[in-house]
Scaffold this active site. Sequence first.
Site, mmCIF file in Angstrom:
data_model
loop_
_atom_site.group_PDB
_atom_site.id
_atom_site.type_symbol
_atom_site.label_atom_id
_atom_site.label_comp_id
_atom_site.label_asym_id
_atom_site.label_seq_id
_atom_site.Cartn_x
_atom_site.Cartn_y
_atom_site.Cartn_z
ATOM 1 N N ASP A 45 0.827 -1.206 0.000
ATOM 2 C CA ASP A 45 0.000 0.000 0.000
ATOM 3 C C ASP A 45 0.862 1.256 0.000
ATOM 4 O O ASP A 45 0.342 2.372 -0.075
ATOM 5 C CB ASP A 45 -1.000 -0.006 1.157
ATOM 6 C CG ASP A 45 -0.362 -0.135 2.524
ATOM 7 O OD1 ASP A 45 0.881 -0.109 2.617
ATOM 8 O OD2 ASP A 45 -1.108 -0.267 3.515
ATOM 9 N N SER A 46 2.177 1.073 0.014
ATOM 10 C CA SER A 46 3.105 2.191 -0.208
ATOM 11 C C SER A 46 2.848 2.855 -1.554
ATOM 12 O O SER A 46 3.266 3.994 -1.781
ATOM 13 C CB SER A 46 4.552 1.699 -0.149
ATOM 14 O OG SER A 46 4.738 0.551 -0.972
ATOM 15 N N ASP A 84 -0.587 -6.400 0.025
ATOM 16 C CA ASP A 84 -1.045 -5.759 1.256
ATOM 17 C C ASP A 84 -2.565 -5.704 1.305
ATOM 18 O O ASP A 84 -3.220 -5.329 0.313
ATOM 19 C CB ASP A 84 -0.529 -4.320 1.327
ATOM 20 C CG ASP A 84 0.813 -4.201 2.016
ATOM 21 O OD1 ASP A 84 1.274 -5.203 2.609
ATOM 22 O OD2 ASP A 84 1.405 -3.108 1.960
ATOM 23 N N LYS A 112 -0.650 -9.645 3.272
ATOM 24 C CA LYS A 112 0.062 -9.078 4.415
ATOM 25 C C LYS A 112 -0.862 -8.185 5.210
ATOM 26 O O LYS A 112 -1.580 -7.357 4.638
ATOM 27 C CB LYS A 112 1.303 -8.300 3.962
ATOM 28 C CG LYS A 112 2.117 -7.713 5.130
ATOM 29 C CD LYS A 112 3.505 -7.273 4.693
ATOM 30 C CE LYS A 112 3.519 -5.999 3.888
ATOM 31 N NZ LYS A 112 3.063 -4.807 4.660
ATOM 32 N N GLU A 114 -1.073 -5.667 8.835
ATOM 33 C CA GLU A 114 -0.302 -4.941 9.833
ATOM 34 C C GLU A 114 -0.937 -5.105 11.204
ATOM 35 O O GLU A 114 -2.142 -4.943 11.364
ATOM 36 C CB GLU A 114 -0.244 -3.448 9.493
ATOM 37 C CG GLU A 114 0.511 -3.139 8.216
ATOM 38 C CD GLU A 114 0.608 -1.645 7.945
ATOM 39 O OE1 GLU A 114 1.086 -1.288 6.861
ATOM 40 O OE2 GLU A 114 0.224 -0.836 8.813
ATOM 41 N N GLU A 181 9.455 -3.707 10.702
ATOM 42 C CA GLU A 181 9.832 -2.392 10.181
ATOM 43 C C GLU A 181 10.241 -1.467 11.315
ATOM 44 O O GLU A 181 9.521 -1.328 12.311
ATOM 45 C CB GLU A 181 8.679 -1.769 9.395
ATOM 46 C CG GLU A 181 9.020 -0.399 8.830
ATOM 47 C CD GLU A 181 7.989 0.141 7.855
ATOM 48 O OE1 GLU A 181 8.177 1.285 7.393
ATOM 49 O OE2 GLU A 181 7.012 -0.563 7.557
#
Length: 266
Positions: A45-46, A84, A112, A114, A181
């Site tokens: 999602d970057s 993501d 993925k 978070e 991270e």
Amino acid sequence: MPDITLTTLQNLKLNGEKITMLTCYDATFAQACCQAGVEVLLVGDSLGMVLQGNDSTLPVTTAEIAYHVASVKRGNDGALIIADLPFMAYATLEQTLHNSAQLMQAGAHMVKLEGSAWLSESIRLLAERGVPVCAHMGLTPQSVNILGGYKVQGRNEAQARQMRADAIALEQAGAAMIVLECVPSELAEEITQAVKIPVIGIGAGVATDGQVLVLHDMLGLALTGRAPKFVKNFMVGQDSIQAALSAYVSEVKALTFPGTEHGFSA
């Protein structure tokens, strides 16, 4: 490159060979990364920041991730593709299953999420239904408003102890991989040794099982003009993007990247 699977990555961890991962959002770069030997492509999602110009990852939707997953899949030549789940796409178990299905059907091999141990039920549910999961811990950009900015996580002993426990809990729930991270290098090493699944670092030191960077950052294209401390510009000294990608793979494998200057201490 032969097809990379979870078994491949597990064997790399067992054999002590570092895993290479880069973010990727289109077919052209997917092909270039594969030619350089990158084992894992992350449709992150970057993209909300590096492609769309947003000031965070929060505006990104599942449909947008799925679009880029499909694009990456068309250029992929053997890498494992992780997608993501974007902000609030896994707020409920029903949403988690629905949105994960969209990304897997678009071409992802893994999703993925978070978070920490609170993800355990979602991870267990996905794993039982054939969806491999990568858990993203430490600095989690989707929680930037709660964290108070992009800050290193796990620097005090209470945080570090909780993060170690959370990593073990996520592995037990069925997570097949962990991304750490912006975590102190010493803590990242402890977590890597505490779990049997591959641990990929970004700003987490050299002792993790592999490394990931945002593609645009490692090519010297940081949108803000100022790359994070953990980034190295691999275009320096190279005459092509392809050479820079190959240099990234070589340096990760040789343990020359990241250096101590790219990491954080407690």
